[in-house]
Write a protein that holds these residues in place. Structure first.
Motif, PDB file in Angstrom:
ATOM      1  N   LEU A  64     -71.978 -24.427  67.533  1.00 45.48           N
ATOM      2  CA  LEU A  64     -71.335 -23.214  67.019  1.00 45.48           C
ATOM      3  C   LEU A  64     -72.123 -22.608  65.863  1.00 45.48           C
ATOM      4  O   LEU A  64     -72.014 -21.422  65.594  1.00 45.48           O
ATOM      5  N   PRO A  82     -73.080 -22.371  72.094  1.00 42.73           N
ATOM      6  CA  PRO A  82     -71.844 -23.145  71.933  1.00 42.73           C
ATOM      7  C   PRO A  82     -71.612 -24.093  73.114  1.00 42.73           C
ATOM      8  O   PRO A  82     -71.745 -23.692  74.259  1.00 42.73           O
ATOM      9  N   ARG A  83     -71.347 -25.335  72.798  1.00 41.42           N
ATOM     10  CA  ARG A  83     -71.090 -26.311  73.871  1.00 41.42           C
ATOM     11  C   ARG A  83     -69.666 -26.149  74.374  1.00 41.42           C
ATOM     12  O   ARG A  83     -68.735 -25.977  73.607  1.00 41.42           O
ATOM     13  N   THR A  84     -69.512 -26.234  75.686  1.00 45.09           N
ATOM     14  CA  THR A  84     -68.165 -26.131  76.257  1.00 45.09           C
ATOM     15  C   THR A  84     -67.724 -27.455  76.870  1.00 45.09           C
ATOM     16  O   THR A  84     -66.643 -27.554  77.431  1.00 45.09           O
ATOM     17  N   ILE A  88     -62.699 -29.922  70.549  1.00 46.78           N
ATOM     18  CA  ILE A  88     -62.985 -29.861  69.112  1.00 46.78           C
ATOM     19  C   ILE A  88     -61.706 -29.638  68.318  1.00 46.78           C
ATOM     20  O   ILE A  88     -60.850 -28.847  68.699  1.00 46.78           O
TER      21      ILE A  88
END
Ligand SMILES: Nc1ncnc2c1ncn2[C@@H]1O[C@H](COP(=O)(O)OP(=O)(O)OP(=O)(O)O)[C@@H](O)[C@H]1O
Ligand SMILES: [Mg+2]
Lengths: 265, 294
Positions: A64, A82-84, A88
């Motif tokens: 992010l 951004p990792r999906t 989080i």
């Protein structure tokens, strides 16, 4: 890059990571040359004084925030967006005020096109696990700070993420609820073989949950030491009273004392 | 695992059992209080109004104030009664202008705010102009509109629009910009694209602010329409006020003012009603204070 055998073990690899924030009155170095490797299924906690860059580290690990230098790799691939693949929990609950508790959890399901019915059922189940049965239709402004944070924990879990990133998730809770959720988290993580990056202010919580505890120095945050916690699993509340547990806590405490984070007058 | 589960359910179980009755009682009392509050919101201002009117009525008789200066409330009521047909007819015309001006404000204001929010150079170019344009007295522009657009419906609608669109733009832009960074992070980590983020998070987040803007806008639109009718009217409540003034029919003048006030309040409440239907309870609770202090 790295050898195949190494990659099997390394899930998250953080290499020489630094983060500098540009602010109005100059640059703020939040993280300085952080490197560590997290294996699949490993539970790593970060402890450190307030402002040492723990949240920053988590945000960078989630893709992010961009690092100022260094790199983050997940399964050998460099993170540049951004990792999906994560669940989080931010330091604040970040709930949508116009959605109910369940509605907030369902946002995750909607984003991922999960089956609504199954997701709703699982959402209710998760809410009841964190002690919020009967609060499904309440709006965030009707919940306490600790309740809101628990809703955000459910939201991070509903899609069965591989990697769980949690920023002081139990910070706003009373000791009793906290103990319960720590136990629940342990059970869930073991069952699902989740990989967890966990930030906490509580040394006891870190020792209790972790395979390794990363102790950080005051700002700019460097890694002071990484401590392997070799307590058997599953861990029980009674274990907190054992000399081994006390020894680990003492080690971390000593590091803080040595850095002047903590002072005994 | 099973051990943790058992203790968990025991934990939550005791909580629920202990809390049930008490909670129901609190809920009931809360509802009662809310109801009292609602009734109070009506009774207090109504009582105040009645008292004021009585005082006014008494004063006009006591000091024998001439009717062309300040007519007694009873005289105004009588005038409203005898002129009811005219009042209703002119109200309809004015309402039409107000609603058109308001609709235009929304249709132009919201896209404009979107552009301002989404496109930085546009914002930098347009925003200062927009803000300084508000310093131009709209009443002074009205005669110009007359020259350009004649005496018909159009100039009135445009003047209403000119006054009413500003709060829509400002409130919408503010609502869009007020999104916390964490909510965007959240959307990103869930895999929402920009379009889904906008509709699922950004727009609902801005809704309370947009409605606050709409409420201001509708009251401004009333002013705008009347100003338009003052300057170049052939009908409408504003025109009626002018005529009554010319005839020294002060009672009718007051009757027109009453009609305008009622019109403004009703339109305002209508927006409030739509807001209640569109927004979940939390947001309405937050803004209901605003509508009560109206
Ligand atoms: N957006 C930002 N802009 C500028 N400086 C920032 C920003 N975010 C964080 N910082 C700075 O970076 C440092 C680390 O912040 P961070 O939030 O990562 O700390 P933390 O370890 O999570 O603290 P805490 O335990 O209190 O949550 C702080 O000194 C803070 O002032
Ligand atoms: Mg933090």
């Amino acid at each position: 890059m790295t050898t195949a055998g190494d990659d099997d073990q390394a899930y998250l690899r953080i290499e020489n990571l630094s983060k500098v924030y540009a602010t109005r009155d100059g640059e703020v170095r939040a993280l300085n040359d952080i490197s560590f490797v997290q294996g699949r299924g490993e539970f790593i906690s970060h402890v450190g004084p307030s402002g040492c860059g723990k949240s920053t580290l988590l945000m960078i690990a989630a893709g992010l925030l961009p690092p100022s230098s260094g790199a983050v790799q997940v399964r050998g691939r460099t993170v540049d967006r951004p990792r999906t693949d994560i669940g989080i929990v931010f330091q604040s609950p970040v709930l949508l005020e116009w959605r109910s508790a369940l509605g907030n959890i369902m946002l995750q399901a909607e984003a991922r096109n999960m089956n609504r019915k199954e997701a709703a059922a699982r959402g209710r189940e998760l809410l009841s696990t964190v002690g919020l049965a009967g609060f499904e239709d309440r709006f965030p402004h009707e919940l306490s700070g600790g309740m809101r944070q628990r809703v955000s924990i459910c939201r991070a879990l509903i899609h069965h993420p591989d990697h769980l990133l949690m920023d002081e998730p139990f910070g706003a809770l009373d000791a009793l609820t906290r103990d319960q959720l720590v136990l629940d988290l342990q059970a869930l993580v073991t069952e699902r073989r989740m990989t967890v990056l966990f930030i906490t202010h509580s040394i006891a919580e870190a020792v209790f949950l972790s395979d390794r505890v990363v102790v950080m120095t005051p700002r700019p945050g460097c890694i002071d030491r990484i401590i392997d916690i070799k307590l058997p699993r599953p861990r029980t509340l009674a274990m907190r009273e054992t000399p081994e547990f006390a020894e680990y806590s003492r080690q971390i405490l000593d590091l803080f004392l040595a850095r002047g984070v903590l002072r005994e007058h | 695992m099973t051990e943790a589960d058992k203790s968990s359910s025991a934990f939550t179980g005791t909580q629920a059992a202990g809390g049930g009755n008490l909670e129901a009682g609190i809920q009931r009392r809360r509802r009662q209080r809310a109801q009292r509050e609602r009734i109070g919101a009506f009774v207090y201002p109504a009582g105040m109004l009645v008292a004021l009117l009585a005082l006014w009525e008494a004063a006009t008789y006591l000091f024998s104030i001439p009717a062309y200066l300040v007519p007694a409330p009873s005289a105004i009521l009588r005038s409203m009664d005898t002129n009811s047909a005219v009042l209703i007819k002119e109200s309809v015309g004015t309402t039409f202008e107000i609603l058109l001006g308001f609709a235009l404000s929304v249709a132009v204001g919201i896209p404009l705010a979107l552009a301002i929010y989404l496109w930085r150079p546009f914002a930098r170019a347009v925003y200062p102009v927009l803000v300084s344009s508000q310093a131009v007295p709209k009443v002074a522009v009205a005669p110009l509109f007359l020259v350009w657009f004649g005496f018909g419906l159009l100039p009135k609608v445009l003047i209403a629009f000119l006054i009413a669109f500003f709060p829509v733009v400002i409130n919408t832009a503010m609502g869009l910009a007020s999104l916390e960074r964490e909510k965007i992070y959240l959307a990103q980590s869930m895999g929402f694209g920009p379009v889904a983020t906008f509709f699922k998070i950004q727009l609902p987040n801005a809704m309370p602010s947009i409605f606050a803007g709409l409420k201001i806008s509708i009251t401004f639109a009333v002013v705008g329409a009347v100003v338009g009718e003052f300057v170049g009217g052939q009908g409408g409540l504003g025109y009626l006020l002018l005529i009554a003034n010319g005839n020294m029919d002060t009672a009718l003048l007051f009757a027109g003012i009453v009609a305008l006030t009622v019109l403004g309040v009703v339109l305002f409440l209508l927006i409030g009603l739509v807001e209640r239907l569109v927004l979940p309870p939390h947001a309405v609770e937050r803004t209901s204070f605003g509508s009560e202090t109206m």
